[in-house]
Structures are given as structure tokens and as C-alpha cells.
Motif scaffolding. Structure first.
Motif, PDB file in Angstrom:
ATOM      1  N   CYS A 284     -62.333 -16.173  34.455  1.00 12.69           N
ATOM      2  CA  CYS A 284     -63.376 -17.201  34.561  1.00 12.69           C
ATOM      3  C   CYS A 284     -64.046 -17.382  33.205  1.00 12.69           C
ATOM      4  O   CYS A 284     -64.474 -16.410  32.580  1.00 12.69           O
ATOM      5  CB  CYS A 284     -64.399 -16.786  35.613  1.00 12.69           C
ATOM      6  N   LEU A 285     -64.146 -18.602  32.764  1.00 12.38           N
ATOM      7  CA  LEU A 285     -64.788 -18.896  31.486  1.00 12.38           C
ATOM      8  C   LEU A 285     -66.252 -18.465  31.487  1.00 12.38           C
ATOM      9  O   LEU A 285     -66.778 -18.009  30.478  1.00 12.38           O
ATOM     10  CB  LEU A 285     -64.688 -20.395  31.198  1.00 12.38           C
ATOM     11  N   HIS A 286     -66.933 -18.586  32.633  1.00  8.69           N
ATOM     12  CA  HIS A 286     -68.376 -18.411  32.695  1.00  8.69           C
ATOM     13  C   HIS A 286     -68.804 -16.943  32.742  1.00  8.69           C
ATOM     14  O   HIS A 286     -69.809 -16.571  32.154  1.00  8.69           O
ATOM     15  CB  HIS A 286     -68.930 -19.170  33.903  1.00  8.69           C
ATOM     16  N   CYS A 287     -68.056 -16.109  33.481  1.00 10.65           N
ATOM     17  CA  CYS A 287     -68.454 -14.700  33.600  1.00 10.65           C
ATOM     18  C   CYS A 287     -67.415 -13.746  33.020  1.00 10.65           C
ATOM     19  O   CYS A 287     -67.643 -12.537  32.988  1.00 10.65           O
ATOM     20  CB  CYS A 287     -68.725 -14.338  35.055  1.00 10.65           C
ATOM     21  N   PRO A 316     -73.483 -11.606  38.577  1.00  8.60           N
ATOM     22  CA  PRO A 316     -73.946 -12.977  38.295  1.00  8.60           C
ATOM     23  C   PRO A 316     -72.887 -13.799  37.574  1.00  8.60           C
ATOM     24  O   PRO A 316     -72.198 -13.314  36.679  1.00  8.60           O
ATOM     25  CB  PRO A 316     -75.168 -12.750  37.390  1.00  8.60           C
ATOM     26  N   CYS A 317     -72.741 -15.066  37.990  1.00 10.40           N
ATOM     27  CA  CYS A 317     -71.837 -16.006  37.323  1.00 10.40           C
ATOM     28  C   CYS A 317     -72.496 -17.374  37.326  1.00 10.40           C
ATOM     29  O   CYS A 317     -72.897 -17.856  38.397  1.00 10.40           O
ATOM     30  CB  CYS A 317     -70.487 -16.059  38.043  1.00 10.40           C
ATOM     31  N   PRO A 318     -72.642 -18.022  36.168  1.00  7.95           N
ATOM     32  CA  PRO A 318     -73.300 -19.334  36.104  1.00  7.95           C
ATOM     33  C   PRO A 318     -72.635 -20.386  36.984  1.00  7.95           C
ATOM     34  O   PRO A 318     -73.286 -21.345  37.399  1.00  7.95           O
ATOM     35  CB  PRO A 318     -73.199 -19.712  34.615  1.00  7.95           C
ATOM     36  N   ALA A 319     -71.333 -20.195  37.279  1.00  8.47           N
ATOM     37  CA  ALA A 319     -70.620 -21.180  38.099  1.00  8.47           C
ATOM     38  C   ALA A 319     -70.695 -20.857  39.592  1.00  8.47           C
ATOM     39  O   ALA A 319     -70.046 -21.519  40.395  1.00  8.47           O
ATOM     40  CB  ALA A 319     -69.156 -21.245  37.662  1.00  8.47           C
ATOM     41  N   GLY A 320     -71.459 -19.851  39.967  1.00  2.80           N
ATOM     42  CA  GLY A 320     -71.619 -19.510  41.379  1.00  2.80           C
ATOM     43  C   GLY A 320     -70.832 -18.292  41.801  1.00  2.80           C
ATOM     44  O   GLY A 320     -71.185 -17.602  42.747  1.00  2.80           O
ATOM     45  N   GLY A 321     -69.693 -18.033  41.129  1.00  3.35           N
ATOM     46  CA  GLY A 321     -68.944 -16.810  41.387  1.00  3.35           C
ATOM     47  C   GLY A 321     -68.024 -16.849  42.575  1.00  3.35           C
ATOM     48  O   GLY A 321     -67.503 -15.808  42.990  1.00  3.35           O
ATOM     49  N   ASN A 322     -67.775 -18.053  43.154  1.00  3.96           N
ATOM     50  CA  ASN A 322     -66.889 -18.110  44.324  1.00  3.96           C
ATOM     51  C   ASN A 322     -65.951 -19.312  44.270  1.00  3.96           C
ATOM     52  O   ASN A 322     -65.294 -19.632  45.266  1.00  3.96           O
ATOM     53  CB  ASN A 322     -67.728 -18.162  45.611  1.00  3.96           C
ATOM     54  N   LEU A 323     -65.868 -19.991  43.132  1.00  7.70           N
ATOM     55  CA  LEU A 323     -65.006 -21.167  43.021  1.00  7.70           C
ATOM     56  C   LEU A 323     -63.548 -20.741  42.894  1.00  7.70           C
ATOM     57  O   LEU A 323     -63.240 -19.632  42.462  1.00  7.70           O
ATOM     58  CB  LEU A 323     -65.415 -21.998  41.806  1.00  7.70           C
ATOM     59  N   MET A 324     -62.654 -21.644  43.255  1.00  6.28           N
ATOM     60  CA  MET A 324     -61.228 -21.327  43.161  1.00  6.28           C
ATOM     61  C   MET A 324     -60.462 -22.545  42.648  1.00  6.28           C
ATOM     62  O   MET A 324     -60.956 -23.681  42.673  1.00  6.28           O
ATOM     63  CB  MET A 324     -60.693 -20.882  44.515  1.00  6.28           C
ATOM     64  N   VAL A 325     -59.239 -22.278  42.214  1.00  8.62           N
ATOM     65  CA  VAL A 325     -58.366 -23.340  41.727  1.00  8.62           C
ATOM     66  C   VAL A 325     -56.964 -23.064  42.236  1.00  8.62           C
ATOM     67  O   VAL A 325     -56.538 -21.905  42.325  1.00  8.62           O
ATOM     68  CB  VAL A 325     -58.386 -23.418  40.179  1.00  8.62           C
ATOM     69  N   ARG A 326     -56.254 -24.111  42.598  1.00 10.16           N
ATOM     70  CA  ARG A 326     -54.909 -23.934  43.128  1.00 10.16           C
ATOM     71  C   ARG A 326     -53.956 -23.439  42.057  1.00 10.16           C
ATOM     72  O   ARG A 326     -54.023 -23.859  40.902  1.00 10.16           O
ATOM     73  CB  ARG A 326     -54.405 -25.245  43.710  1.00 10.16           C
ATOM     74  N   VAL A 327     -53.054 -22.566  42.479  1.00 10.14           N
ATOM     75  CA  VAL A 327     -52.087 -21.984  41.548  1.00 10.14           C
ATOM     76  C   VAL A 327     -51.215 -23.064  40.926  1.00 10.14           C
ATOM     77  O   VAL A 327     -50.935 -23.044  39.714  1.00 10.14           O
ATOM     78  CB  VAL A 327     -51.220 -20.924  42.275  1.00 10.14           C
ATOM     79  N   ASP A 328     -50.756 -24.033  41.731  1.00  7.45           N
ATOM     80  CA  ASP A 328     -49.868 -25.062  41.193  1.00  7.45           C
ATOM     81  C   ASP A 328     -50.568 -25.936  40.162  1.00  7.45           C
ATOM     82  O   ASP A 328     -49.934 -26.449  39.230  1.00  7.45           O
ATOM     83  CB  ASP A 328     -49.270 -25.917  42.309  1.00  7.45           C
ATOM     84  N   MET A 329     -51.893 -26.105  40.281  1.00  9.51           N
ATOM     85  CA  MET A 329     -52.634 -26.890  39.290  1.00  9.51           C
ATOM     86  C   MET A 329     -52.644 -26.176  37.940  1.00  9.51           C
ATOM     87  O   MET A 329     -52.398 -26.801  36.896  1.00  9.51           O
ATOM     88  CB  MET A 329     -54.067 -27.136  39.768  1.00  9.51           C
TER      89      MET A 329
END
Length: 516
Positions: A284-287, A316-329
């Protein structure tokens, strides 16, 4: 007493003179005041340890000079361990009084041999350490950090209940015996003010993972019914501990049975083992925490994801700490990035110039390099003459000539950051092939490409914008990727290449007047 009789000043003066004769810059001195070089552990000499850390952080760019060898070490194990570090980081070592010089090719070979002895001693030490740990466990003493709910009573004494934490430990067990889920148990413990320790993050909130791990730790369980003592495990062997059990034998069996039934009751589907191209390499770029690899748990959601685990870990993570991104993306974006790379026709010459400039900026100057080349050429001519006149045997002559040839080659294009010119060129020649094969390669092959190209956790991903933000390449690829369009390097983030496309988007989105 060295300070009083000016011994340290004399050592410094001799080292400065030696550095001047070699055309080196002003030395950086490391001193352990009032500490003996006879120390049995490197950790007992903080400046000595800082020096070794500096050497490892600057491979191939340091020459260590000591006045006498006993200033470096008077302990065999410390000597071998430190020489192993010097060898692995391609660092030269010179002792002025004993005329030991490991800065030559022959000297580096000797240093490598000593490092091999260090590896042997290290392996033997590991075996003895393992024996010691097994014996400690057999005597009922715990190995490792004291678990939550207990406190240390001394290195050779069993742990005892911690009056502040033990009630929290009992609460955890009682909630599990009632069938409460791990996440809810963690919430209850946090609400009650309990915290678990972490060497990396300090005192932290409980998480479901923390609770699950504690429920597997047999340290808390009674060794056998009615004994009253806990359990110590070492390499899958159970031993009767000397510490008191936190839970009776029956309580522990009940907790384990409920845990097992809750796991079986989970709605998870049977999963086929999957290879994730960026497992361990995307963060994660943010944390800066590595993203976890996850797969949808239902037939309606078979997709795979990289998920930020900061929230689950209570970090703590400025982006919320629970976001996800698809592997294929991520797979598609990285492939597009690879295919966008195009090297100029004269890239090899540009690499040579850049490495020469960086090497001279860090250590010597072009003038000192030319002087050294001239010295080596004169030595080469002397050897030729001595060999013709029969003063040097063929074997010795060939070895000396090979060493001079190698030294001249290094002066033509010096190592930079522990990487040679040939290694960088080889990396550059691999890059077009990686770009061409990315889309048709198997997941295992793509994972191998990622491990070759990037440092661990070297793909920094913006989980908010769903974009690749930056790359941290392996040292051999860094000079190549610096030449490419689409990335740039900040002075503040050396060796980290920022994606221009992400930088423009990030700047636009952070502008309150922007309509983006």
C-alpha cells in the motif's frame, strides 16, 4: 587509557595519511569509547555495529582501514562474522600495522575464504543453539517472547501470571467457550483496555488474527489433567512446563473443539491453490504494508484481490486500511507499464557514462582513476619483463596478470552500489523480453519476472486511485529504468521510481479547485 596517552589521535593520523596516499576522501571514524575489541558480541560495540550496518547499506563503495588488527577485533567469532559481512557487501579491508590489504583482487579472494569459515562457524553455532533450546524446553522453560498474560521472572525461571494482563487472558478463554467469534473477542478485549505488544509497532489493539493465534498457543494449556502446569513445545514436541497453566486441560479441550467447529461451519468454498504474481511484492502506498492476497469466498465471487490489511491489523492507514484491488487489474497495469518501456539506441553508452559519473561522485575522481590505471600498466610491464627474464614462474605470472586485468576493467567502469556494468547491461537486455512475454506467460512465470525485477514490497500501489504509484527495482535494473519514459526519481526518495501518470493524477485529485 587510550584517550590519555593520545593513542586514538595517533591511529586517526595514520589512517588519514593512508587515505591520502590512496587518493581517498577524508575518512569517517567509528569509535567505541571505553569498550574492548575483545567483546564476544558485535551488539556490545555499538559504533562497530553501526559501521557494519553502513557497509551493508553501501555495498562496493567502502574501504575499511584500521591502524592495527586488534583494534578491529580480538575475538575469533566476531572477526569471522564481521568479515562475512565485508565479503557479502564487497567491502575492502586494510590493516596498516600488519600490512593486511584485502582491497586487491587477491585480498578479496582471501576475505571470501574467511567468510566461508564464518558461515561454517555460524552453522555450527545454530546447531548448538538448537540443542540449547531443546534442552531448555525439556526442562520446562519457554523459548521466545513471553506470551500475553504472563511476565518474565528471570532468564532461568518460569514465567508467572501478569496481574494486569491475566484477567484479559481469562476473558478471552471464557468468551471462546461461549462460542464468541475471534473478531468480537478482540473488540471486547480492546473495550476493556487490554493491548498486545509488538516489537515493530509497540502496544497495539487486539485483532481477530491475534486472538486466533493465542487460541492455538499450547503454552496456556494444562500439560495433563490435574497437573496445574502449562505446556512447552519445541519442534512439535510437547514438554511439561514449569509455568502455571492459564486454562485447565478440560477448558483447553473445550476451547479447541469450539474453534474447530466454528471453522468447519464457515461458508468457505473449496479453493484451488492460486499463484499471485505480486505476492510479497505489492504494498500500500499510504501505509507501506504489503497487500494480502485474497480470493472470493463464494461461487458468485470467484475473483482474486489484493487487500490492504492495515485495518484488520489495527494499524493506521490514511486510505482507511481496508481497500482492495482486483488481481487482473494490477496484472494488466503492470504489463502496460512494461510494454511502455523503450530504451534509446545508445542506452549502453548512457549507462556507462552514468555509472562512471556516480562512481566518481561517491569515491574517487577521474584523475585518481587515471593515476591508478597508470600504476597498474607500469606493474604489468614490470611483470612482463620479470617473466621474460625468468624471475617469475608461469603460474604466478598468469595469476598476477589476471588480477591486473580485472582491476583495470573495474577502473574502466567501476561497481556502483555493488552492481557491475555487465550486470546492468544483462538486466537491460532482459527487459524487452519480459515485456513481450508478460501477457502470454503463466502466473508462475510472471511471478518469477516480478522477483527478478523488483525488490520485495517494491510495487507501491495507490488503492484509492487504483493505480501503480512507484517502483523499487532491483539494483541491477535501477540504472536501466532511470532511462525510461514514464517514471522519475525524487531526490527525497532515492532508488524509488515514481510513475509520472500517477503523479499527474494524484496532483490533479489533490487540487481542491480541480473538477477531476
Amino acid at each position: 587509557m587510550q584517550k590519555d596517552n593520545y593513542s586514538i589521535d595517533a591511529q586517526k593520523r595514520a589512517i588519514r595519511e593512508a587515505a591520502t596516499l590512496r587518493g581517498l576522501p577524508e575518512p569517517i571514524f567509528y569509535e567505541d569509547d571505553e569498550r574492548s575489541a575483545h567483546g564476544e558480541q558485535i551488539a556490545n560495540r555499538p559504533a562497530f555495529k553501526r559501521l557494519l550496518d553502513y557497509v551493508q547499506a553501501n555495498p562496493g563503495r567502502v574501504i575499511v582501514i584500521v591502524h592495527t588488527f586488534d583494534r578491529w577485533s580480538r575475538n575469533v567469532m566476531v572477526t569471522l562474522q564481521s568479515f562475512r559481512v565485508l565479503s557479502q557487501s564487497r567491502t575492502s579491508f586494510v590493516s596498516l600495522s600488519e600490512h593486511i590489504d584485502y582491497s586487491t583482487p587477491e585480498g578479496m579472494l582471501q576475505l571470501t575464504i574467511l567468510a566461508a569459515f564464518a558461515a561454517y562457524f555460524s552453522d555450527m553455532l545454530a546447531k548448538h543453539t538448537s540443542k540449547g533450546k531443546e534442552e531448555r524446553a525439556a526442562q520446562g522453560l519457554y523459548n521466545g517472547d513471553i506470551p500475553f498474560g504472563f511476565r518474565s521472572t528471570g532468564p532461568k525461571s518460569p514465567p508467572a501470571f501478569d496481574p494486569e494482563e491475566y484477567p484479559g487472558l481469562r476473558l478471552l478463554g471464557e468468551l471462546r467457550m461461549k462460542g464468541v467469534e475471534a473478531e468480537k473477542i478482540a473488540d471486547k478485549l480492546n473495550e476493556a483496555g487490554y493491548r498486545t505488544g509488538s516489537k515493530r509497532f509497540g502496544a497495539r489493539l487486539f485483532t481477530g488474527d491475534t486472538v486466533t493465534a493465542m487460541l492455538r498457543n499450547e503454552f496456556y494449556a494444562e500439560y495433563e489433567p490435574g497437573s496445574g502446569y502449562g505446556t512447552v513445545k519445541y519442534k512439535d514436541q510437547r514438554f511439561r512446563g514449569l509455568h502455571p497453566a492459564a486454562f485447565t486441560y478440560d477448558e483447553w479441550q473445550k476451547m479447541r473443539a469450539i474453534t474447530k467447529s466454528m471453522y468447519r461451519a464457515s461458508a468457505r468454498t473449496e479453493q484451488v491453490k492460486r499463484v499471485y504474481e505480486f505476492a510479497g511484492y505489492i504494498a500500500c502506498l499510504h501505509c507501506a504494508l504489503p497487500l494480502r492476497c485474497e480470493t472470493g469466498n463464494t461461487k458468485d465471487n470467484p475473483r482474486a484481490y489484493y487487500r490492504d490489511a492495515a485495518k484488520a491489523r489495527r494499524i493506521p492507514c490514511p486510505a482507511g486500511g481496508n481497500l482492495m484491488v482486483r488481481v487482473d487489474m494490477v496484472h494488466t497495469q503492470f504489463g502496460d507499464l512494461l510494454k511502455s518501456f523503450s530504451l534509446p539506441e545508445n542506452w549502453r553508452d548512457l549507462i556507462r557514462r552514468a555509472m562512471m559519473a556516480k562512481a566518481f561522485a561517491n569515491t574517487a575522481t577521474p584523475e585518481t582513476a587515471e593515476r591508478e590505471k597508470e600504476r597498474l600498466r607500469l606493474k604489468k610491464n614490470r611483470l612482463l619483463k620479470q617473466h621474460r627474464e625468468g624471475y617469475i614462474e608461469d603460474e604466478e605470472f598468469e595469476g598476477e596478470m589476471a588480477a591486473i586485468t580485472l582491476a583495470l576493467k573495474k577502473l574502466d567502469v567501476p561497481d556502483v552500489g555493488g552492481v557491475t556494468y555487465d550486470e546492468v547491461i544483462e538486466a537491460g537486455e532482459h527487459l524487452p523480453g519480459m515485456a513481450a512475454l508478460w501477457d502470454v506467460a503463466t502466473p508462475e512465470e510472471r511471478y518469477e519476472m516480478v522477483t527478478i525485477l523488483l525488490e520485495p514490497e517494491g510495487l507501491y500501489y495507490d488503492t484509492e486511485l487504483k493505480m501503480i504509484a512507484a517502483l523499487k527495482p532491483r539494483p541491477a535494473f535501477l540504472p536501466i529504468l532511470r532511462l525510461l519514459q514514464g517514471v522519475f526519481e525524487h531526490k527525497e526518495t532515492s532508488e524509488l521510481l515514481v510513475a509520472i501518470h500517477w503523479s499527474k493524477r494524484n496532483r490533479r485529485d489533490s487540487n481542491p479547485r480541480s473538477s477531476a
